[in-house]
Design an enzyme around this catalytic site. Structure first.
Site, PDB file in Angstrom:
ATOM      1  N   TYR A   1      -4.933   7.672  -6.539  1.00 23.73           N
ATOM      2  CA  TYR A   1      -3.779   6.604  -6.212  1.00 23.73           C
ATOM      3  C   TYR A   1      -4.156   6.293  -4.824  1.00 23.73           C
ATOM      4  O   TYR A   1      -4.144   4.896  -4.438  1.00 23.73           O
ATOM      5  CB  TYR A   1      -2.512   7.289  -6.200  1.00 23.73           C
ATOM      6  CG  TYR A   1      -1.511   6.488  -5.705  1.00 23.73           C
ATOM      7  CD1 TYR A   1      -0.956   5.495  -6.434  1.00 23.73           C
ATOM      8  CD2 TYR A   1      -1.034   6.935  -4.401  1.00 23.73           C
ATOM      9  CE1 TYR A   1       0.406   4.952  -5.947  1.00 23.73           C
ATOM     10  CE2 TYR A   1       0.285   5.927  -4.001  1.00 23.73           C
ATOM     11  CZ  TYR A   1       0.878   5.134  -4.634  1.00 23.73           C
ATOM     12  OH  TYR A   1       1.598   4.344  -4.090  1.00 23.73           O
TER      13      TYR A   1
ATOM     14  N   LYS B   1      -5.059   2.207  -2.931  1.00 22.56           N
ATOM     15  CA  LYS B   1      -4.257   1.785  -1.852  1.00 22.56           C
ATOM     16  C   LYS B   1      -5.130   1.333  -0.667  1.00 22.56           C
ATOM     17  O   LYS B   1      -4.912   0.505   0.105  1.00 22.56           O
ATOM     18  CB  LYS B   1      -3.035   2.726  -1.369  1.00 22.56           C
ATOM     19  CG  LYS B   1      -1.918   2.754  -2.806  1.00 22.56           C
ATOM     20  CD  LYS B   1      -1.372   1.333  -2.981  1.00 22.56           C
ATOM     21  CE  LYS B   1       0.021   1.539  -3.871  1.00 22.56           C
ATOM     22  NZ  LYS B   1       0.313   0.211  -4.159  1.00 22.56           N
TER      23      LYS B   1
ATOM     24  N   SER C   1       0.943  -1.098  -0.004  1.00 21.80           N
ATOM     25  CA  SER C   1      -0.065   0.006   0.049  1.00 21.80           C
ATOM     26  C   SER C   1       0.898   1.196   0.035  1.00 21.80           C
ATOM     27  O   SER C   1       1.921   1.111  -0.562  1.00 21.80           O
ATOM     28  CB  SER C   1      -0.826   0.000   1.065  1.00 21.80           C
ATOM     29  OG  SER C   1      -1.790   1.014   1.398  1.00 21.80           O
ATOM     30  N   SER C   2       0.598   2.316   0.735  1.00 14.78           N
ATOM     31  CA  SER C   2       1.254   3.575   0.823  1.00 14.78           C
ATOM     32  C   SER C   2       0.891   4.287   2.171  1.00 14.78           C
ATOM     33  O   SER C   2      -0.137   4.134   2.588  1.00 14.78           O
ATOM     34  CB  SER C   2       0.831   4.430  -0.441  1.00 14.78           C
ATOM     35  OG  SER C   2       1.501   5.810  -0.326  1.00 14.78           O
TER      36      SER C   2
HETATM   37  P1  NAP Z   1       9.170   1.851  -9.474  1.00 15.35           P
HETATM   38  O1  NAP Z   1      10.405   2.274  -9.079  1.00 15.35           O
HETATM   39  O2  NAP Z   1       8.615   3.023 -10.359  1.00 15.35           O
HETATM   40  O3  NAP Z   1       8.793   0.278 -10.193  1.00 15.35           O
HETATM   41  C1  NAP Z   1       7.520  -0.079 -10.477  1.00 15.35           C
HETATM   42  C2  NAP Z   1       7.485  -1.386 -11.008  1.00 15.35           C
HETATM   43  O4  NAP Z   1       6.287  -1.897 -11.017  1.00 15.35           O
HETATM   44  C3  NAP Z   1       8.580  -1.624 -12.180  1.00 15.35           C
HETATM   45  O5  NAP Z   1       9.199  -3.180 -11.887  1.00 15.35           O
HETATM   46  C4  NAP Z   1       7.390  -2.031 -13.208  1.00 15.35           C
HETATM   47  O6  NAP Z   1       7.627  -2.778 -14.003  1.00 15.35           O
HETATM   48  C5  NAP Z   1       6.286  -2.439 -12.577  1.00 15.35           C
HETATM   49  N1  NAP Z   1       5.030  -2.019 -13.004  1.00 15.35           N
HETATM   50  C6  NAP Z   1       4.590  -0.885 -13.403  1.00 15.35           C
HETATM   51  N2  NAP Z   1       3.347  -0.964 -14.143  1.00 15.35           N
HETATM   52  C7  NAP Z   1       3.151  -2.011 -14.089  1.00 15.35           C
HETATM   53  C8  NAP Z   1       2.034  -2.978 -14.938  1.00 15.35           C
HETATM   54  N3  NAP Z   1       1.157  -2.156 -15.411  1.00 15.35           N
HETATM   55  N4  NAP Z   1       2.021  -4.191 -14.630  1.00 15.35           N
HETATM   56  C9  NAP Z   1       3.016  -4.928 -13.974  1.00 15.35           C
HETATM   57  N5  NAP Z   1       4.102  -4.270 -13.508  1.00 15.35           N
HETATM   58  C10 NAP Z   1       4.077  -2.869 -13.494  1.00 15.35           C
HETATM   59  O7  NAP Z   1       8.078   1.970  -8.218  1.00 15.35           O
HETATM   60  P2  NAP Z   1       8.559   1.454  -6.691  1.00 15.35           P
HETATM   61  O8  NAP Z   1       8.543   2.787  -6.070  1.00 15.35           O
HETATM   62  O9  NAP Z   1       9.177   0.390  -6.959  1.00 15.35           O
HETATM   63  O10 NAP Z   1       6.838   1.020  -6.244  1.00 15.35           O
HETATM   64  C11 NAP Z   1       6.330  -0.193  -6.073  1.00 15.35           C
HETATM   65  C12 NAP Z   1       5.241  -0.301  -5.288  1.00 15.35           C
HETATM   66  O11 NAP Z   1       5.499   0.516  -4.195  1.00 15.35           O
HETATM   67  C13 NAP Z   1       3.814   0.495  -5.861  1.00 15.35           C
HETATM   68  O12 NAP Z   1       3.003  -0.295  -5.942  1.00 15.35           O
HETATM   69  C14 NAP Z   1       3.947   1.856  -5.481  1.00 15.35           C
HETATM   70  O13 NAP Z   1       2.448   2.173  -5.407  1.00 15.35           O
HETATM   71  C15 NAP Z   1       4.261   1.443  -3.951  1.00 15.35           C
HETATM   72  N6  NAP Z   1       4.940   2.741  -3.139  1.00 15.35           N
HETATM   73  C16 NAP Z   1       5.812   3.462  -3.444  1.00 15.35           C
HETATM   74  C17 NAP Z   1       6.372   4.494  -2.865  1.00 15.35           C
HETATM   75  C18 NAP Z   1       7.674   5.255  -3.435  1.00 15.35           C
HETATM   76  O14 NAP Z   1       7.706   6.419  -2.510  1.00 15.35           O
HETATM   77  N7  NAP Z   1       8.315   4.920  -4.075  1.00 15.35           N
HETATM   78  C19 NAP Z   1       5.706   4.775  -1.728  1.00 15.35           C
HETATM   79  C20 NAP Z   1       4.696   4.060  -1.129  1.00 15.35           C
HETATM   80  C21 NAP Z   1       4.188   2.933  -1.956  1.00 15.35           C
HETATM   81  P3  NAP Z   1       8.688  -2.395 -15.374  1.00 15.35           P
HETATM   82  O15 NAP Z   1       9.722  -1.393 -15.095  1.00 15.35           O
HETATM   83  O16 NAP Z   1       8.941  -3.568 -16.140  1.00 15.35           O
HETATM   84  O17 NAP Z   1       7.570  -1.631 -16.517  1.00 15.35           O
END
Ligand code: NAP
Length: 255
Positions: A160, A164, A146-147
């Site tokens: 978004y 979540k 989640s977030s």
């Molecule tokens: P990220 O660095 O942008 O990586 C996103 C990942 O998700 C990549 O591996 C991408 O694959 C994959 N992805 C995107 N769209 C997709 C789709 N339609 N189908 C399948 N895979 C898909 O983001 P992250 O920060 O690691 O985020 C990961 C999770 O944590 C997400 O659920 C996000 O909402 C959550 N989150 C992130 C943060 C933050 O601040 N970073 C905070 C809270 C929650 P490809 O590269 O192969 O396209």
């Protein structure tokens, strides 16, 4: 046959960011990993190589979590992979991590923005988990990502954050219904983490990074290493009695 002790995880969106970090943290704890990617095939292959260098087995599969129509085919690929690489029919841990961000005021968010987020973050998680259920071992675990934004409100994140929030409710329902199979289901809610997410905003926009640090008890923005280890340790035997919980991993944001 795979030895009983060898656990296998499937981590969605593990080509980059938090999913990649989680896959590597799991491997360091002795878990084999199926990583999925959407568009970053080369990055996913290098994650597989890194896991193999740690001494665990790994494989990469392509998956769009926003397209339920391809889920039956994906599940068939998972089954085939489990059979060929692990000589088993089931895996142990599902981490629903894949996702995208959207920064738009509520008033400007379009129906198509909403649908895209819903398909990837909520409908996709719901039906992918449903279709993978027979392939998850009794006694396995599910972690939904989640977030912090589902607890606190920062402008421009309404669509978004709503998804979540839905995932957090789904976690509790899954925990209730899957308890009879001894499957524990929890939510990890990261704070703002320095990844490519939302165009790398937390990492690359100094103003945003400083704002996050100023609102975080531990005084900085998060980095991927703050998250992967937390997820891997939640999936360890030591945390087997943790169930139906939302665990925020944010360094203490907006207390
Ligand atoms: P990220 O660095 O942008 O990586 C996103 C990942 O998700 C990549 O591996 C991408 O694959 C994959 N992805 C995107 N769209 C997709 C789709 N339609 N189908 C399948 N895979 C898909 O983001 P992250 O920060 O690691 O985020 C990961 C999770 O944590 C997400 O659920 C996000 O909402 C959550 N989150 C992130 C943060 C933050 O601040 N970073 C905070 C809270 C929650 P490809 O590269 O192969 O396209």
């Amino acid at each position: 046959m795979t030895q009983d002790k060898t656990k296998i995880a499937l981590v969605t969106g593990a080509s980059r960011g938090l999913g990649k970090n989680t896959a590597l943290a799991l491997a360091k704890k002795g878990v084999d990993v199926i990583v999925t990617y959407h568009s970053s095939e080369a990055e996913a292959k290098s994650v597989v190589s890194a896991i193999e260098e740690i001494g665990r087995k790994a494989a990469a599969l392509q998956l769009d979590t926003g397209n339920t129509k391809i889920f039956d085919g994906f599940v068939a690929q998972v089954k085939q992979l489990l059979q060929e690489k692990w000589q088993t029919e089931q895996f142990d841990f599902l981490v629903n991590n894949a996702g995208i961000g959207l920064h738009k005021p509520f008033a400007e968010t379009t129906e198509s923005d909403f649908d895209r987020l819903m398909n990837i973050h909520l409908k996709g998680v719901f039906f992918l988990t449903q279709k993978l259920l027979p392939s998850i071992k009794d006694g396995g675990r599910i972690v939904n990502i989640s977030s912090g934004l589902a607890r606190f409100a920062i402008p421009d994140s309404s669509a978004y954050a709503v998804m979540k929030g839905g995932v957090e409710v789904l976690t509790r329902y899954l925990a209730k219904e899957l308890g009879e199979r001894q499957i524990a289901v929890n939510t990890i809610a990261p704070g703002a983490i320095e990844t490519d997410f939302s165009g790398g905003a937390v990492r690359d926009n100094q103003k945003m990074n400083d704002f996050v640090a100023s609102q975080t008890a531990l005084g900085r923005a998060g980095v991927p290493d703050d998250i992967g280890g937390a997820i891997a340790s939640l999936l360890s035997e030591d945390n087997r009695w943790v169930n139906a919980q939302r665990i925020e991993v944010s360094g203490g944001m907006f207390l």
